[in-house]
Each structure stands twice: as structure tokens, then as C-alpha cells.
Design a protein around this motif. Sequence first.
Motif, mmCIF file in Angstrom:
data_model
loop_
_atom_site.group_PDB
_atom_site.id
_atom_site.type_symbol
_atom_site.label_atom_id
_atom_site.label_comp_id
_atom_site.label_asym_id
_atom_site.label_seq_id
_atom_site.Cartn_x
_atom_site.Cartn_y
_atom_site.Cartn_z
ATOM 1 N N SER A 1 0.544 -12.892 5.445
ATOM 2 C CA SER A 1 0.059 -12.962 4.057
ATOM 3 C C SER A 1 -1.350 -12.388 3.946
ATOM 4 C CB SER A 1 0.128 -14.394 3.537
ATOM 5 O OG SER A 1 -0.775 -15.198 4.244
ATOM 6 N N LEU A 2 -2.175 -12.592 4.975
ATOM 7 C CA LEU A 2 -3.537 -12.024 4.929
ATOM 8 C C LEU A 2 -3.475 -10.488 4.960
ATOM 9 C CD1 LEU A 2 -5.267 -14.585 7.275
ATOM 10 C CD2 LEU A 2 -5.936 -14.117 4.916
ATOM 11 N N THR A 3 -2.608 -9.955 5.819
ATOM 12 C CA THR A 3 -2.448 -8.492 5.858
ATOM 13 C C THR A 3 -1.835 -7.996 4.553
ATOM 14 O OG1 THR A 3 -2.012 -8.752 8.204
ATOM 15 C CG2 THR A 3 -1.570 -6.587 7.269
ATOM 16 N N PHE A 4 -0.937 -8.793 4.002
ATOM 17 C CA PHE A 4 -0.298 -8.468 2.721
ATOM 18 C C PHE A 4 -1.348 -8.370 1.607
ATOM 19 C CE2 PHE A 4 2.064 -9.749 -1.107
ATOM 20 C CZ PHE A 4 3.157 -8.896 -1.022
ATOM 21 N N LEU A 5 -2.306 -9.295 1.634
ATOM 22 C CA LEU A 5 -3.408 -9.223 0.660
ATOM 23 C C LEU A 5 -4.175 -7.911 0.852
ATOM 24 C CD1 LEU A 5 -5.367 -10.362 -1.470
ATOM 25 C CD2 LEU A 5 -6.532 -11.603 0.353
ATOM 26 N N GLY A 6 -4.415 -7.567 2.131
ATOM 27 C CA GLY A 6 -5.086 -6.297 2.423
ATOM 28 C C GLY A 6 -4.294 -5.122 1.892
ATOM 29 N N SER A 7 -2.971 -5.200 2.023
ATOM 30 C CA SER A 7 -2.107 -4.114 1.564
ATOM 31 C C SER A 7 -2.145 -4.008 0.041
ATOM 32 C CB SER A 7 -0.671 -4.380 2.045
ATOM 33 O OG SER A 7 0.152 -3.280 1.824
ATOM 34 N N THR A 8 -2.356 -5.124 -0.627
ATOM 35 C CA THR A 8 -2.457 -5.118 -2.094
ATOM 36 C C THR A 8 -3.809 -4.559 -2.534
ATOM 37 O OG1 THR A 8 -1.091 -7.096 -2.096
ATOM 38 C CG2 THR A 8 -2.188 -6.559 -4.151
ATOM 39 N N LEU A 9 -4.855 -4.929 -1.792
ATOM 40 C CA LEU A 9 -6.197 -4.460 -2.154
ATOM 41 C C LEU A 9 -6.376 -2.983 -1.861
ATOM 42 C CD1 LEU A 9 -8.298 -7.390 -0.620
ATOM 43 C CD2 LEU A 9 -8.044 -6.899 -3.043
ATOM 44 N N ALA A 10 -5.823 -2.538 -0.710
ATOM 45 C CA ALA A 10 -6.095 -1.172 -0.241
ATOM 46 C C ALA A 10 -5.037 -0.201 -0.745
ATOM 47 C CB ALA A 10 -6.118 -1.169 1.278
ATOM 48 N N ALA B 1 0.830 -1.221 0.000
ATOM 49 C CA ALA B 1 0.000 0.000 0.000
ATOM 50 C C ALA B 1 0.858 1.263 0.000
ATOM 51 C CB ALA B 1 -0.927 -0.006 1.206
ATOM 52 N N VAL B 2 1.910 1.274 0.808
ATOM 53 C CA VAL B 2 2.749 2.472 0.891
ATOM 54 C C VAL B 2 3.484 2.716 -0.424
ATOM 55 C CG1 VAL B 2 4.822 3.414 2.002
ATOM 56 C CG2 VAL B 2 2.988 2.495 3.393
ATOM 57 N N GLU B 3 3.931 1.653 -1.053
ATOM 58 C CA GLU B 3 4.638 1.820 -2.341
ATOM 59 C C GLU B 3 3.691 2.356 -3.413
ATOM 60 O OE1 GLU B 3 7.880 0.516 -3.652
ATOM 61 O OE2 GLU B 3 8.593 -0.778 -2.052
ATOM 62 N N LYS B 4 2.432 1.919 -3.350
ATOM 63 C CA LYS B 4 1.451 2.438 -4.316
ATOM 64 C C LYS B 4 1.148 3.895 -4.002
ATOM 65 C CE LYS B 4 -1.678 -0.789 -3.632
ATOM 66 N NZ LYS B 4 -2.951 -1.499 -3.730
ATOM 67 N N GLU B 5 0.954 4.173 -2.719
ATOM 68 C CA GLU B 5 0.589 5.518 -2.276
ATOM 69 C C GLU B 5 1.696 6.524 -2.606
ATOM 70 O OE1 GLU B 5 -0.095 5.478 1.904
ATOM 71 O OE2 GLU B 5 -1.302 7.302 1.897
ATOM 72 N N ARG B 6 2.935 6.129 -2.372
ATOM 73 C CA ARG B 6 4.062 7.059 -2.589
ATOM 74 C C ARG B 6 4.519 7.137 -4.035
ATOM 75 N NH1 ARG B 6 7.937 5.443 2.446
ATOM 76 N NH2 ARG B 6 6.680 6.354 4.093
ATOM 77 N N GLY B 7 4.136 6.153 -4.826
ATOM 78 C CA GLY B 7 4.535 6.172 -6.243
ATOM 79 C C GLY B 7 5.817 5.423 -6.521
ATOM 80 N N THR B 8 6.404 4.798 -5.505
ATOM 81 C CA THR B 8 7.652 4.068 -5.742
ATOM 82 C C THR B 8 7.386 2.750 -6.481
ATOM 83 O OG1 THR B 8 7.437 3.330 -3.465
ATOM 84 C CG2 THR B 8 9.034 5.046 -3.882
ATOM 85 N N ARG C 1 -1.948 -7.640 -10.586
ATOM 86 C CA ARG C 1 -1.450 -7.657 -11.969
ATOM 87 C C ARG C 1 -2.231 -6.735 -12.881
ATOM 88 N NH1 ARG C 1 -4.399 -12.212 -14.795
ATOM 89 N NH2 ARG C 1 -2.688 -12.411 -16.257
ATOM 90 N N ARG C 2 -3.493 -6.408 -12.530
ATOM 91 C CA ARG C 2 -4.286 -5.506 -13.371
ATOM 92 C C ARG C 2 -4.508 -4.156 -12.684
ATOM 93 N NH1 ARG C 2 -5.255 -6.712 -18.430
ATOM 94 N NH2 ARG C 2 -7.175 -5.528 -18.381
ATOM 95 N N GLN C 3 -3.880 -3.989 -11.521
ATOM 96 C CA GLN C 3 -4.122 -2.768 -10.757
ATOM 97 C C GLN C 3 -3.412 -1.553 -11.368
ATOM 98 O OE1 GLN C 3 -2.881 -2.813 -6.534
ATOM 99 N NE2 GLN C 3 -5.055 -3.084 -6.121
ATOM 100 N N GLU C 4 -4.092 -0.409 -11.366
ATOM 101 C CA GLU C 4 -3.471 0.815 -11.887
ATOM 102 C C GLU C 4 -2.643 1.461 -10.794
ATOM 103 O OE1 GLU C 4 -5.987 3.317 -14.149
ATOM 104 O OE2 GLU C 4 -6.475 1.671 -15.504
ATOM 105 N N LEU C 5 -1.487 1.943 -11.173
ATOM 106 C CA LEU C 5 -0.576 2.498 -10.158
ATOM 107 C C LEU C 5 -0.438 4.002 -10.306
ATOM 108 C CD1 LEU C 5 2.121 -0.267 -10.451
ATOM 109 C CD2 LEU C 5 0.474 0.002 -8.626
#
Lengths: 253, 324
Positions: free
Chosen positions: A167-176, A91-98, A249-253
Motif C-alpha cells: 500500500s505504501l508503494t501503491f501510494l507512491g505509484s499514485t503520487l508519481a 503510475a503505468v496506467e497514468k503514463e500510458r493513458g489507459t 480524485r483531483r489528479q489530472e490524467l
Amino acid sequence: MIGLGSMLRKELLEQWRTRRMLVVAVVFTALGIGSPLLARYTPELVKALAGDQFQIAVPPPTAADAVGQFLKNLGQAGVLTAILLAMGSVAVEKERGTAALLLTKPISRGAFLLAKLLAIATTLLVGLLLAAIAGYAYTAILFEALPPLGWGAMAGLLLLGLIGYASLTFLGSTLARSSLAAAAIGIGAMVVLLILSALPSIGPFTPGGLDALGAAMAVGKDPGALIGPVLVNLAGVAAVFGIAWLVFRRQEL
Amino acid sequence: MTLPPNEAAILCRALTKRYGAVTALETLDLEVPTGSVFGFLGPNGAGKTTTIRLLASLAQATSGEASLAGVAVGGGEPNRRGLVGYLDQDPRFHNWMTPRELLDLVGRLHRMSERDRRARSDEVLETVGLTGASRRPIGTLSGGMRQRLGIAQAILNRPPILLLDEPVSSLDPEGRVDLLAVIRALGGSSTVLFSTHILTDVERVCDRVAILDHGRLVTTGPMTELLERYARPVYRVEPEDGQADALGRLVAALRDAPFVTHVEETTGGLRVAVSDAADAGHRLLAMVAAHGVPLLVFERQRPTLEDVFLQLVGRRAHEPEAAA
């Protein structure tokens, strides 16, 4: 998995440079040392606190109590640590743009995710390894030397459970898109798994169920059916990772 | 990797992107020839960043298709083949890293040998003027230094295609000139798609341009051709000091004159765009004289991209759209 090695190197370096690995190692080692100590001196503490007015019969502590204390302390702190490590990983990498910066390079999205989960697992592994060594040594000093293979198996099962929560939190981090939302998903999953662990038919296959198996193995007892719960937990981690990959894999960044 | 010349390095066919009810990009058809430095122009919200993000596989097109060096963009394959160098308009990095560590990571991802990574990192750090800061944590770098680092990581592996979204927006004038020179030098060896709303930057470095507005392609072509085709003749009128009243009356009269297409008040004078240079030269001068404006300068200017933009989009690139 294009770019997995380079990405894993970066993730492990990040775990070290941001001091996450160090903090986890110190906290887990302290808990590994403290658990047998607490088991050994709890009866005396209780007697001292009760004073002369009350007579409390406390059975003499055993190595099994040290194992129980170890699993309780590392289990609770470990779940919290697993959630904290995983909540911001994607989530942080998506949020920050890294994430966008890296994913325009020759790296597959699967490798990007797998490197992160492996780095979290490695941090938990390092912490648990140190805790297990410390806990084993103090249990041997304060009680008796337990079978080292059984103790190691207990630590391995505990690690598998923690990776499950991570891994469950990791899934959350990918979704959110925020780490807080990811943490909420991780905590929600933890509550559900705790409820499920109380059900006789499902409980042994949950991460909590692995603790019970580990407790038996650590003191040299037959844990009963071991392969099934281990495989179910491994498959669970793989399935959760697979869902995270399908989403990402289909998520927009 | 080098691309075959005379072929489109970047190709978009009916590329469309919608976010719910909002259309960010509408059936974009675009060809960027190999080796060109291509200016991608448009006001804020025109669809420039959306296009670049689609080409960099960071977003999915609603419909249409795009390819980079003949490789379809959809699944991120051009990125995996190392065909693309990408710079975000607001580049973000891992703050715990140093510039050198970042470049090492990028080099590893591109499977460069250790020797190549080291040599090329030194080279690009020097090119963007970051050698002195190469071992500082990125978190301590200024916005301009981060933008320079963004260029450095984008060009590290000498990609055949560079997608640069507002690459010099955070730089001071000196840094801007330096990096525009770097971008210009990349032309030929790389194909550069360079988005901006600062038209003078495009005039400095680009050989071809495309203008976008409201998600639609307004025009595209070689710079010289667009200037010839669209830019109306422009006159600069600079009066002597203390002529504010007379100048005000002249501006009002010019805005009603049929041969005048646009009047812009500048520091110290006017820029007057006209429809027919031959005719307007005489009539404009007659109007200036009739309003009693003593002149310091009266000259016909070379049309600029700004004039083309104004002609096609109806407002200047940096001007916000007027409320409906």
C-alpha cells in the motif's frame, strides 16, 4: 464504489494474463518448501563446509527454526514482490493513458484504486497461501506437525505486513508518474519501517513486528498483545489508501 | 439515454485552463446543440484537446464551468452516468487484452447485460471493421486499428454525447472515409464533438463548427452561415504548361493588388482570394491577360472551410505558426 466489481475482474484477469500471479505463486511456493529444508539441513551444511579442522557447535534444528526461516525468506522476497507488484499499478496506467480510457466510463476513481490494491493483495494472498501450505507440510515432514491455526495466523500476519508495504508503494505509484519513482517511495518507506521496527515502543506495531507475533503463534506460544498491532496495521493500510484516493480524485490524467 | 432536442448538449461558460503561466484555454463560451455533429477546429496548440479533456473530466478547469446534458462536468458525474463516449487523439489500451475483451469490460462498466454486451460488441466491431481482429491481442494491432477500436469502445453504449479528439488522424484514406461516414451517421442519435485540424474532414461530416486559436474561440455557428459570412470569393487560375516565369510575375503583381486578399500557389495554378467578387472577376482576368498568361481554366470556386479558417486565423490549419 461505482464499477468496483468490473474493475476488480479486469485487474485479477490482468494479474493472471501478465503471469504476475503465476510467478508469485511459483516463487513463494519454492520459498515455502525451501525454508524448512534450509532449517533442517543448515547444521549439516555448516559442518560439511567447516571440515575436520574446526569444531562448530550447532544446536539441533527445531520446528521454530523452520518457522524463523520461513518468515525470513518470505518476508524478504515478499516485500520485494509487494513493491514490484505495486510500483507500476497506477503510475503505468497514468503514463500510458489507459487510466484516462477507463475513467471516462462509469467508474469512480476510488473504485479504480481499490480494485488495483485488492488485486495486488489477492496475488500476495494466493502466493502466501501456497507457500504456507507447502511450508507447513515440509515442516511437519522434517520436524513435527505444528498447530495449523497458529501457522495460518502467522501466514495471515505476514500477509498483512506485505499488504502494508504494497500500500505504501501503491501510494507512491499514485503520487508519481513513473514506476521507478513509485518503487523509490516504496523502498524508502520500507527503510523507515525497518528503522522504526527496532524501537521498543513502536516496533511491535510495524509490519516487522507482526512477524515476531506470527513466529510465536506458529509454534503454539502466546504472542501477547495481538489485537493492537493488527488493528494499527489495518488502519495504516486504510489510511494510506485514503491518502492515495484524496490525491488521485483531483489528479489530472 | 436521449437528450431533449433544441437544448445544448454541451455547454461551456467562461471555461479557462491555465498551466502555470501558459493559458491553454481562455474564457471559452460554447454551446453544442443536441444531435449535432460539431467540428472543433484549430491549429495545433489552439486548445481543442484541453477543452475535450476538461469535458471528459480528465483535467480540472482553472475557472468557469461546463456541463454535459445539463450535468456539471467538474467531479466526473457525466462519466459516471454513462453520458460520454470519449476517444483520445492517441488511444492507448491494455495490450494484453483483445478488442472483444476490452469491449466486454466497457460493457460491464456500463452495466450492460451479457447478451447486450455480446450483441453490441459484434455490431460495433463490424461497424469499425475489426471483426477479423477481434480476438488478437491489442498489442499486435496497428495504429489505425487501435483508432478504430477507440471509436468502437466510445460508441459501445450508444452514449448521448461523444467527445472525439482527432478520431481519424491515424487512418489511411479509405479508413478515414469509412469512419467519417460512421461519425456522420451518429449525428441525430448522439451529439458529436469532433476535434481536428483537417478541415475537409469537418466539411464532410459536420453541420456546425467552432474555430479556436491560441485558446480563444474565434467564431462558432452553422457551417453554411460561416461560409457565407467569412469566406471571401476565390478564383482558380490554371495556366497552360510552361508558363512559370509569367506566372511568377503575375503572383507578384497579385500580391500587391488591393482587391486580392490571398494568393496561394497550388499544383498547376493559383488560388486567388478576393475582397469583392463582382469587381475582382473583371480586374483579375485583366491582370492575367496583361501578364500574358495563357489560360486553361479560370473559374470562381465555392468557398471552403479552409478559406474561412484562413480568413479568421490568418494561416492554414495545418501550418505552424510563424516565429515572432
